[in-house]
Design a protein around this motif. Sequence first.
Motif, PDB file in Angstrom:
ATOM      1  N   ARG A  21      49.645  90.453  53.734  1.00 42.40           N
ATOM      2  CA  ARG A  21      47.885  90.828  54.041  1.00 42.40           C
ATOM      3  C   ARG A  21      48.155  92.399  54.687  1.00 42.40           C
ATOM      4  O   ARG A  21      46.546  93.066  54.673  1.00 42.40           O
ATOM      5  CB  ARG A  21      47.637  89.785  56.254  1.00 42.40           C
ATOM      6  CG  ARG A  21      46.851  90.906  56.778  1.00 42.40           C
ATOM      7  CD  ARG A  21      45.766  90.665  56.932  1.00 42.40           C
ATOM      8  NE  ARG A  21      44.957  91.639  58.194  1.00 42.40           N
ATOM      9  CZ  ARG A  21      44.415  91.096  59.302  1.00 42.40           C
ATOM     10  NH1 ARG A  21      44.365  90.134  59.033  1.00 42.40           N
ATOM     11  NH2 ARG A  21      44.013  91.515  59.612  1.00 42.40           N
ATOM     12  N   PRO A  64      49.171  85.028  59.881  1.00 44.51           N
ATOM     13  CA  PRO A  64      49.136  86.096  59.937  1.00 44.51           C
ATOM     14  C   PRO A  64      48.616  86.532  61.161  1.00 44.51           C
ATOM     15  O   PRO A  64      49.370  88.260  61.928  1.00 44.51           O
ATOM     16  CB  PRO A  64      49.301  87.140  58.593  1.00 44.51           C
ATOM     17  CG  PRO A  64      48.000  87.594  58.508  1.00 44.51           C
ATOM     18  CD  PRO A  64      48.143  85.774  58.135  1.00 44.51           C
ATOM     19  N   ALA A  65      47.331  86.379  61.524  1.00 40.53           N
ATOM     20  CA  ALA A  65      47.049  86.795  62.993  1.00 40.53           C
ATOM     21  C   ALA A  65      46.758  85.590  63.971  1.00 40.53           C
ATOM     22  O   ALA A  65      46.461  84.890  63.294  1.00 40.53           O
ATOM     23  CB  ALA A  65      46.021  87.679  62.732  1.00 40.53           C
ATOM     24  N   THR A  66      47.100  85.952  64.693  1.00 35.42           N
ATOM     25  CA  THR A  66      46.430  84.385  65.630  1.00 35.42           C
ATOM     26  C   THR A  66      45.488  84.066  64.984  1.00 35.42           C
ATOM     27  O   THR A  66      44.668  82.791  65.691  1.00 35.42           O
ATOM     28  CB  THR A  66      46.948  84.599  67.448  1.00 35.42           C
ATOM     29  OG1 THR A  66      46.140  86.746  67.364  1.00 35.42           O
ATOM     30  CG2 THR A  66      48.214  85.057  67.888  1.00 35.42           C
ATOM     31  N   PHE A  67      44.275  85.163  65.112  1.00 38.66           N
ATOM     32  CA  PHE A  67      43.287  84.163  64.438  1.00 38.66           C
ATOM     33  C   PHE A  67      42.344  84.246  63.413  1.00 38.66           C
ATOM     34  O   PHE A  67      43.470  85.367  62.526  1.00 38.66           O
ATOM     35  CB  PHE A  67      41.890  85.120  65.809  1.00 38.66           C
ATOM     36  CG  PHE A  67      40.239  84.970  65.675  1.00 38.66           C
ATOM     37  CD1 PHE A  67      39.817  83.425  65.955  1.00 38.66           C
ATOM     38  CD2 PHE A  67      39.711  85.722  64.702  1.00 38.66           C
ATOM     39  CE1 PHE A  67      38.334  83.668  65.480  1.00 38.66           C
ATOM     40  CE2 PHE A  67      38.565  85.173  64.244  1.00 38.66           C
ATOM     41  CZ  PHE A  67      37.975  84.260  64.604  1.00 38.66           C
ATOM     42  N   PRO A  68      42.211  83.399  62.582  1.00 39.65           N
ATOM     43  CA  PRO A  68      41.100  82.358  63.441  1.00 39.65           C
ATOM     44  C   PRO A  68      42.701  80.917  63.676  1.00 39.65           C
ATOM     45  O   PRO A  68      43.730  80.857  62.684  1.00 39.65           O
ATOM     46  CB  PRO A  68      40.760  82.177  63.069  1.00 39.65           C
ATOM     47  CG  PRO A  68      40.473  82.456  61.224  1.00 39.65           C
ATOM     48  CD  PRO A  68      41.642  83.663  62.009  1.00 39.65           C
ATOM     49  N   PHE A 219      55.662  85.229  74.792  1.00 38.68           N
ATOM     50  CA  PHE A 219      55.043  84.860  73.828  1.00 38.68           C
ATOM     51  C   PHE A 219      54.538  86.661  74.097  1.00 38.68           C
ATOM     52  O   PHE A 219      53.898  86.173  72.728  1.00 38.68           O
ATOM     53  CB  PHE A 219      53.692  84.064  73.694  1.00 38.68           C
ATOM     54  CG  PHE A 219      54.913  82.652  73.222  1.00 38.68           C
ATOM     55  CD1 PHE A 219      55.015  81.872  71.738  1.00 38.68           C
ATOM     56  CD2 PHE A 219      55.366  81.424  74.277  1.00 38.68           C
ATOM     57  CE1 PHE A 219      55.075  80.949  71.464  1.00 38.68           C
ATOM     58  CE2 PHE A 219      55.546  80.449  73.446  1.00 38.68           C
ATOM     59  CZ  PHE A 219      56.142  80.111  72.730  1.00 38.68           C
ATOM     60  N   SER A 220      54.621  86.584  74.245  1.00 42.79           N
ATOM     61  CA  SER A 220      54.011  88.405  74.154  1.00 42.79           C
ATOM     62  C   SER A 220      54.674  89.551  75.978  1.00 42.79           C
ATOM     63  O   SER A 220      55.741  89.212  76.244  1.00 42.79           O
ATOM     64  CB  SER A 220      52.304  88.300  76.238  1.00 42.79           C
ATOM     65  OG  SER A 220      52.778  88.527  77.155  1.00 42.79           O
ATOM     66  N   ALA A 346      54.556  81.126  65.692  1.00 49.74           N
ATOM     67  CA  ALA A 346      54.946  82.390  66.753  1.00 49.74           C
ATOM     68  C   ALA A 346      55.988  83.222  66.339  1.00 49.74           C
ATOM     69  O   ALA A 346      55.938  85.099  66.714  1.00 49.74           O
ATOM     70  CB  ALA A 346      53.893  81.813  68.190  1.00 49.74           C
ATOM     71  N   ARG A 349      55.697  85.015  63.353  1.00 58.50           N
ATOM     72  CA  ARG A 349      54.450  85.439  63.287  1.00 58.50           C
ATOM     73  C   ARG A 349      54.958  87.228  64.041  1.00 58.50           C
ATOM     74  O   ARG A 349      54.953  88.227  63.045  1.00 58.50           O
ATOM     75  CB  ARG A 349      53.145  85.138  63.493  1.00 58.50           C
ATOM     76  CG  ARG A 349      52.549  85.936  63.770  1.00 58.50           C
ATOM     77  CD  ARG A 349      50.840  85.343  63.441  1.00 58.50           C
ATOM     78  NE  ARG A 349      50.890  84.659  64.837  1.00 58.50           N
ATOM     79  CZ  ARG A 349      50.969  82.835  64.174  1.00 58.50           C
ATOM     80  NH1 ARG A 349      50.756  82.418  64.430  1.00 58.50           N
ATOM     81  NH2 ARG A 349      50.737  83.052  65.984  1.00 58.50           N
ATOM     82  N   TYR A 350      55.967  86.610  64.908  1.00 62.74           N
ATOM     83  CA  TYR A 350      56.161  88.504  65.959  1.00 62.74           C
ATOM     84  C   TYR A 350      57.436  89.177  65.510  1.00 62.74           C
ATOM     85  O   TYR A 350      57.279  90.430  64.439  1.00 62.74           O
ATOM     86  CB  TYR A 350      57.103  88.170  67.606  1.00 62.74           C
ATOM     87  CG  TYR A 350      57.437  88.911  68.290  1.00 62.74           C
ATOM     88  CD1 TYR A 350      56.851  89.243  68.822  1.00 62.74           C
ATOM     89  CD2 TYR A 350      58.795  88.789  68.136  1.00 62.74           C
ATOM     90  CE1 TYR A 350      57.503  90.299  69.678  1.00 62.74           C
ATOM     91  CE2 TYR A 350      59.949  89.991  68.802  1.00 62.74           C
ATOM     92  CZ  TYR A 350      58.976  90.575  69.561  1.00 62.74           C
ATOM     93  OH  TYR A 350      59.314  91.811  70.194  1.00 62.74           O
ATOM     94  N   HIS A 353      55.110  90.838  62.081  1.00 63.82           N
ATOM     95  CA  HIS A 353      54.678  92.244  62.399  1.00 63.82           C
ATOM     96  C   HIS A 353      55.420  92.947  62.989  1.00 63.82           C
ATOM     97  O   HIS A 353      55.547  94.462  62.517  1.00 63.82           O
ATOM     98  CB  HIS A 353      54.255  91.466  63.820  1.00 63.82           C
ATOM     99  CG  HIS A 353      53.039  90.545  63.757  1.00 63.82           C
ATOM    100  ND1 HIS A 353      52.278  89.440  64.398  1.00 63.82           N
ATOM    101  CD2 HIS A 353      52.260  90.459  62.495  1.00 63.82           C
ATOM    102  CE1 HIS A 353      51.839  89.024  64.252  1.00 63.82           C
ATOM    103  NE2 HIS A 353      51.468  89.204  62.883  1.00 63.82           N
TER     104      HIS A 353
END
Lengths: 365, 394
Positions: A21, A64-68, A219-220, A346, A349-350, A353
Amino acid sequence: MSIAIVGSGLAGFTAYQVLRRAGLEPGEIVVFGTDDDPAAVWRKRAAAIRQREMRSESDGHCRPATFPGLAFSSVRRRRSLRPLVESACDRYHPTVEEFLAHVERRRERSGWERSVRSARIERIAAVDGGFELDGRGRFAHVLVAPGHPGLAWPEELRDDPRAVHAYEPHEYAATVTVVGAGLAAATEWLNALEAGAEVVSVRRHEPRRMPLNVPREYFSRRGLAGFHRLADGEHAAHLRELLTPSYPLGQRFDEPLERAVREGRFRVEQSVNGSAQVICATGFLRGFEHDPLLARLVAEHGLPTVDGWIVLAPDGAVASLSDDTRTLALAGAASQWAFPAADTLAGARYVAHGFLRRITSCRTR
Amino acid sequence: MSYTLRGRIESRLAAVLIVLAGAIPLALAEHRWWPIEAVALMLGVGLVLDTQAYHRVLLYQPGWAALPLGALELGLLLLLMRAFGIMAPLEQAIALFAGAWLVAQLLGQAALPLLLLGYAEEGGELGRLGVVSATVVAVVLAGAASVAYALEPPVVHLAAGVHQGPLVITRREVLVGEPGAIVRGGIVVRANGVTIRNVSVVGGENGISIEGYRDTMLDGVSVSGAKLDGIHVRLGGVTIKNCSVDMLGNPLGQGIDISYNMDMGMSMVEGCNVVGGMNGIVTHSSMTEIARNHVSRTQTAAISMTEMSMGMIQSNEVRGALGVGINCGDRSMCEIHKNVVIDTRSDAAGGNKTRAGFGVEVLFGAEAELKGNDLSRNAAAVGAFQNSTVRWIR
């Protein structure tokens, strides 16, 4: 070519999606692994426990992104807005089939096969400006996603002929003892009951009930900022607490268990009894020392560790081996020090990133 | 999503930035400040809730929570707009808020996660984009506040004592009367955006005359002894509050006459005390809300909404009118709610049945909606004539 992913499972695959991406071509990324199907290992384990739907919610996917999230794909496929409503209420759980189809689509579209090299990397050596991978090349940025190092067996059941691990293929005997208190154990209670068995649950603690592996704030940055500030000892203690086995709340589990209790087909005991079959839903081995690649990495580079975890920077990088010219980062369960739910999608992905941020800020790139 | 406090604020600012981009053209198109004031207030409400409530209470915020939180913020926004006197059309204000809410949802759930890969992991923090958003929002709002301040009309204080009129106001200004300030001979408004506050007017052709100008505010004025109308509005937009109009001895003049301003938006008459005159408060071809006024001893009708007017007549007290208390006439559409009409006397001695002392009368194709009125102590309660329609609502 300067970027390598060691491990071709779901964590490596998710990282690959993030890198693609960001504009990297398949030719710029090498993935070392033993299977070019990123879901191969996960698929077998999910099949073993007859898992039907994901514990993760809408954003538990490899994009790669949470959405969609997968709820959007479900809306199209099911021609119903229900998945979106469920997603807004944190009640949407994609089915295993939906998830696997999603992985397959991403695999086809992303050029994954062009990057995968069939090889098991056994040694990572830091060299000037990068890392040497088993004589297969020198890479400036390496993400190590080795997966779980193996299945955890209770010592006393290791040689018991009745014992089978939950994540290995198995059927159900007439009387089944399930050892463990996490999602795999809860799933096995239901599976065995559905198969007509009488079930005994053996566990050291009462299971925790919560929707995801760890509380949502972890998660954040909301929960992670404080977690990352903890001193090593407290950090490890808190991590142990966070990783206590749990399974989700809900009638899906409660109703059949309550019915089985009433019928005298489900009970809790403190030790394994005379059941015909013992299912060990005890998860995976924990600790870098169980993974030969990581154990060697730690030993040869003197990496700091605490209680089986490799101490990592908040973004999952190995701080002592990463600078503005090179990056070594861990993904999957090996990066729990940075992200407690690292063995989820998740979490993958973290770390990906963070890995990408390191690559894009690298002055030699 | 688990927002950090900074993430909440930065995500909100990013959404407000987009909403401001929509509000500024709206403000320019309407020649009104309310869209920008509403956005500023929206931001203020949001930031206070973010820091004082949401961040503390909501460790994790599920998607569905946006609905009740949005409703809460809308309620607070409308209350504060009222408290701060921000005059905005309700439907447009709600539409603006709904648009802002939708923008925030689309941004937070879709656009920002796509734009910034780590948006959710960062707890909604936007990094440099957040700083840029905050700066732009601050600059735009500060700029708007500066322009608004620079455009504030000058305030002219009218000293106590008698000033010989007619006083003609030809620029946008605020005329404030000191206690005891009296204008003899009337006031004529010849500019948009004039405010007249706490001034007494005695005499004049009309007490206060506004013809062809918009955004006039009359607050706390008193008028007496006018030869024609007490307050006379033609083709103009006006808000009249807390006034006193004495038309006793003038059976042909109107207390307050607002006419032919249908294209000027809603006018308002609120909290006034009108005594005497042909009609106490009358509108022709106008959209006006007439609320919480006391009108008494009129010769034709205490309150009359006629000639294709539209509006509300609400919570007024009418006493001692001759012939008709409240009139809805000539194809007008009137919502007549919660009024008290007392002692309306019959004027039908000459055979005119429409003057039989009705508390409410609906005439000539008009449509009236009646709800919660007290009409019991009149010569007659309700009369409807010439294809008019009366609809009672419980």
